[in-house]
Design an enzyme around this catalytic site. Structure first.
Site, PDB file in Angstrom:
ATOM      1  N   LYS A   1      55.118  46.359  52.398  1.00 42.69           N
ATOM      2  CA  LYS A   1      55.861  44.804  51.989  1.00 42.69           C
ATOM      3  C   LYS A   1      57.108  44.708  52.579  1.00 42.69           C
ATOM      4  O   LYS A   1      57.986  45.547  52.480  1.00 42.69           O
ATOM      5  CB  LYS A   1      55.660  44.846  50.618  1.00 42.69           C
ATOM      6  CG  LYS A   1      54.114  44.447  49.951  1.00 42.69           C
ATOM      7  CD  LYS A   1      54.348  44.237  48.395  1.00 42.69           C
ATOM      8  CE  LYS A   1      53.022  44.059  47.970  1.00 42.69           C
ATOM      9  NZ  LYS A   1      52.161  42.984  48.136  1.00 42.69           N
TER      10      LYS A   1
ATOM     11  N   ARG B   1      41.919  46.161  44.463  1.00 40.58           N
ATOM     12  CA  ARG B   1      40.460  46.114  44.540  1.00 40.58           C
ATOM     13  C   ARG B   1      39.887  47.557  44.641  1.00 40.58           C
ATOM     14  O   ARG B   1      38.632  47.595  44.304  1.00 40.58           O
ATOM     15  CB  ARG B   1      40.112  45.044  45.761  1.00 40.58           C
ATOM     16  CG  ARG B   1      40.464  45.627  47.095  1.00 40.58           C
ATOM     17  CD  ARG B   1      40.512  44.376  48.072  1.00 40.58           C
ATOM     18  NE  ARG B   1      41.617  43.205  47.809  1.00 40.58           N
ATOM     19  CZ  ARG B   1      41.607  42.301  48.538  1.00 40.58           C
ATOM     20  NH1 ARG B   1      41.010  42.147  49.536  1.00 40.58           N
ATOM     21  NH2 ARG B   1      42.720  41.430  48.292  1.00 40.58           N
TER      22      ARG B   1
HETATM   23  N1  BES Z   1      50.139  43.355  44.072  1.00 41.40           N
HETATM   24  C1  BES Z   1      49.499  42.487  45.368  1.00 41.40           C
HETATM   25  C2  BES Z   1      49.611  41.082  44.724  1.00 41.40           C
HETATM   26  C3  BES Z   1      50.641  40.321  44.407  1.00 41.40           C
HETATM   27  C4  BES Z   1      51.416  39.520  45.127  1.00 41.40           C
HETATM   28  C5  BES Z   1      51.102  40.305  43.064  1.00 41.40           C
HETATM   29  C6  BES Z   1      52.536  38.775  44.672  1.00 41.40           C
HETATM   30  C7  BES Z   1      51.997  39.611  42.309  1.00 41.40           C
HETATM   31  C8  BES Z   1      52.797  38.866  43.273  1.00 41.40           C
HETATM   32  C9  BES Z   1      48.267  42.750  45.932  1.00 41.40           C
HETATM   33  O1  BES Z   1      47.969  44.521  45.809  1.00 41.40           O
HETATM   34  C10 BES Z   1      48.601  42.484  47.538  1.00 41.40           C
HETATM   35  O2  BES Z   1      49.457  42.911  48.220  1.00 41.40           O
HETATM   36  N2  BES Z   1      47.607  41.644  47.952  1.00 41.40           N
HETATM   37  C11 BES Z   1      47.372  41.539  49.015  1.00 41.40           C
HETATM   38  C12 BES Z   1      46.173  41.258  49.822  1.00 41.40           C
HETATM   39  C13 BES Z   1      46.252  41.102  51.240  1.00 41.40           C
HETATM   40  C14 BES Z   1      46.718  42.334  52.006  1.00 41.40           C
HETATM   41  C15 BES Z   1      44.630  40.844  51.555  1.00 41.40           C
HETATM   42  C16 BES Z   1      48.286  40.058  49.305  1.00 41.40           C
HETATM   43  O3  BES Z   1      47.655  39.285  48.570  1.00 41.40           O
HETATM   44  O4  BES Z   1      48.939  39.720  50.066  1.00 41.40           O
HETATM   45 ZN    ZN Z   2      49.110  45.385  47.468  1.00 43.38          ZN
END
Ligand code: BES
Ligand code: ZN
Ligand code: ZN
Length: 491
Positions: free
Chosen positions: A270, A344
């Site tokens: 991230k 997921r």
């Molecule tokens: N934990 C994150 C989602 C999240 C984002 C929670 C902001 C709280 C605040 C999750 O694991 C994630 O990173 N999801 C990705 C999925 C994508 C790679 C398909 C996302 O939402 O960008």
């Molecule tokens: Zn994630």
């Protein structure tokens, strides 16, 4: 905080502050409480400077015997008045009172208040009377957080006592959830979540807890939880909490929580701006702990299985790799197209283990699953996906009662096609950002048995707010505890 009841105005004891609710009207605000002795003459002059807009506050000193300070509290116009406005106004009043270091309050309830209104008042005060101080050191010595100790509800009846008792239990659990989510990721690893779960089981005889550690997960073939956790120094855990409040019934609701104790994104790391709040990625798991604790503390007559899939999504030479294929507990193979779509994965293994070993009547999962849900609906509602209309209707009812809004999102079968993989049974993310919350839900659905009623709550936007407000001081909101507890109770 303690809530007391005084059905009649004359029965109230002395307190630091008197709160009087008002409706907004064209010329002059109108008292929303029965104007008895209180508020006859003195308040007419104050009412000049006050409109009664939602959450408006007018504060003044008072010559009175019973209280030395008074607050007029606006509820907006009577036409648009609802429990949401009442709840927010009470939270603003509580925030104001805390700033003024007011210990005890006499609050006149609005006229003809029903159960939902009383619950909104309690909720507003309690939600605002929270601070997370565990990580303060010097600042807490100089400026300790101040809490309201006592609120007397004038106009509240004996029959409301049960509501109050239950509310106090519920709030203990909401605040447990908030504390866990606000805690350092380094202080709260999968084994620490397991310790909290064990603590709940020790305290409540109707709850039992079992934990699968790394070896058991390997034995069970939980390839996805293990994959997500590979970059971490610490072991993953699958935590199972069972509460039997109705042993004569075979109906069991399962609540599965995402417990990613920190989400770096993995090798799909991230960026700055996306990573700083990721200690909150276990908010679903923390809600599951809160739900089981609250059900047990007020001896809810329902059976619940709480399942927490916990891992740390870290980076390092051992981390799982984009492009590789891993085998899930269900037997399905998964191509990892993005290591940041880890929630997921841990949930999928939890689902199939749960269905194989416990045959629940329905499954609810709660997860900070996608940033896309924040883009779509912000922090005003949690995304709700479900294959069952009755569950959707019941969630909407529970949302109206608790104030924890949900918004229904689609589970179109077409989404599944975007998850087709040339080398595995499914891939873990679609391409780009297209419909990302729906892709997440479509992936999860693949691991839910046919005919199993299921609802998925994406709480990425609602679990943790970067700006604190009266109703939600200090980041973590505890979202889901009230909503799901209410959903299960009303089944
Ligand atoms: N934990 C994150 C989602 C999240 C984002 C929670 C902001 C709280 C605040 C999750 O694991 C994630 O990173 N999801 C990705 C999925 C994508 C790679 C398909 C996302 O939402 O960008
Ligand atoms: Zn994630
Ligand atoms: Zn995550």
């Amino acid at each position: 905080m303690q809530y007391l009841i005084s059905p009649l105005e004359e029965q109230r004891q002395s307190a630091d502050l008197l709160i009087l609710p008002y409706f907004e009207e064209k010329k002059k605000p109108k008292a929303a409480f029965p104007k008895g002795k209180v508020g006859q003459e003195f308040f007419s002059s104050l009412e000049e400077d006050f409109k009664g807009e939602p959450s408006e506050i007018l504060f003044s000193y008072l010559q009175g015997e019973t209280e030395k300070k008074v607050m007029l509290l606006g509820l907006g116009s009577k036409d648009s008045y609802n429990t949401r406005i009442l709840r927010k106004a009470c939270a603003s009043a509580a925030e104001f009172a805390r700033k003024k270091k007011i210990c005890s309050i006499n609050l006149f309830l609005p006229d003809e208040i029903d159960n939902a209104g009383v619950e909104a008042v309690l909720d507003g005060f309690s939600m605002a009377n929270y601070s997370f101080d565990k990580l303060k050191r010097e600042s807490i010595k100089e400026k300790p957080s101040f809490f309201i100790e006592k609120v007397s509800l004038i106009g509240c009846l004996e029959k409301h006592k049960v509501l109050i008792e239950k509310h106090v239990f519920l709030m203990e659990s909401v605040n447990l959830t908030r504390d866990l989510v606000n805690s350092n990721a380094d202080d709260l690893r999968p084994k620490d979540l397991a310790l909290v779960a064990n603590g709940i089981a020790e305290k409540h005889p109707l709850v039992n807890c079992s934990v699968l550690g790394k070896e058991e997960l390997e034995k069970e073939g939980m390839g996805l939880i293990l994959a997500v956790n590979r970059g971490s120094e610490y072991d993953p855990a699958l935590i199972i909490l069972r509460y039997f409040g109705d042993p004569d019934s075979s109906d069991v609701t399962a609540v599965v929580g995402k417990g990613v104790t920190f989400d770096t994104g993995g090798l799909n790391l991230k960026p700055t701006g996306g990573i700083e709040t990721m200690k909150m990625d276990m908010a679903g798991a923390a809600a599951v702990l809160g739900i089981i604790q609250s059900a047990a503390s007020f001896k809810m007559k329902k059976n619940i299985i709480g399942v927490i899939a916990s891992a740390e999504n870290a980076i390092g030479s051992k981390a799982y790799k984009p492009g590789d294929v891993y085998i899930s507990h269900s037997g399905k193979s998964v191509e990892i197209t993005n290591t940041d779509a880890e929630g997921r994965l841990v949930l999928a293994d939890a689902f199939s283990y749960l269905q194989k070993n416990y045959s629940p009547s329905r499954i609810i999962d709660i997860a900070t699953l996608t940033g896309g849900i924040v883009v779509a609906i912000g922090d005003e509602a949690s995304g709700l996906f479900s294959n069952n209309e009755e569950m959707v209707a019941n969630f909407k009812k529970a949302a109206a009662i608790t104030g924890e809004r949900v918004w229904e999102m689609p589970l179109f079968p077409e989404y599944r096609k975007s998850l087709n993989s040339p080398i595995a049974d499914i891939k873990n993310s679609g391409s780009g950002r297209k419909a990302s919350p729906c892709m997440g839900a479509a992936f999860l659905k693949e691991f839910i048995d046919k005919d199993m009623p299921w609802a998925h709550l994406d709480i990425a936007g609602t679990a943790y707010l970067s700006e604190t407000s009266a109703y939600y001081p200090s980041y973590a909101t505890g979202v889901g505890v009230k909503l799901i507890t209410c959903f299960i109770e009303n089944l």
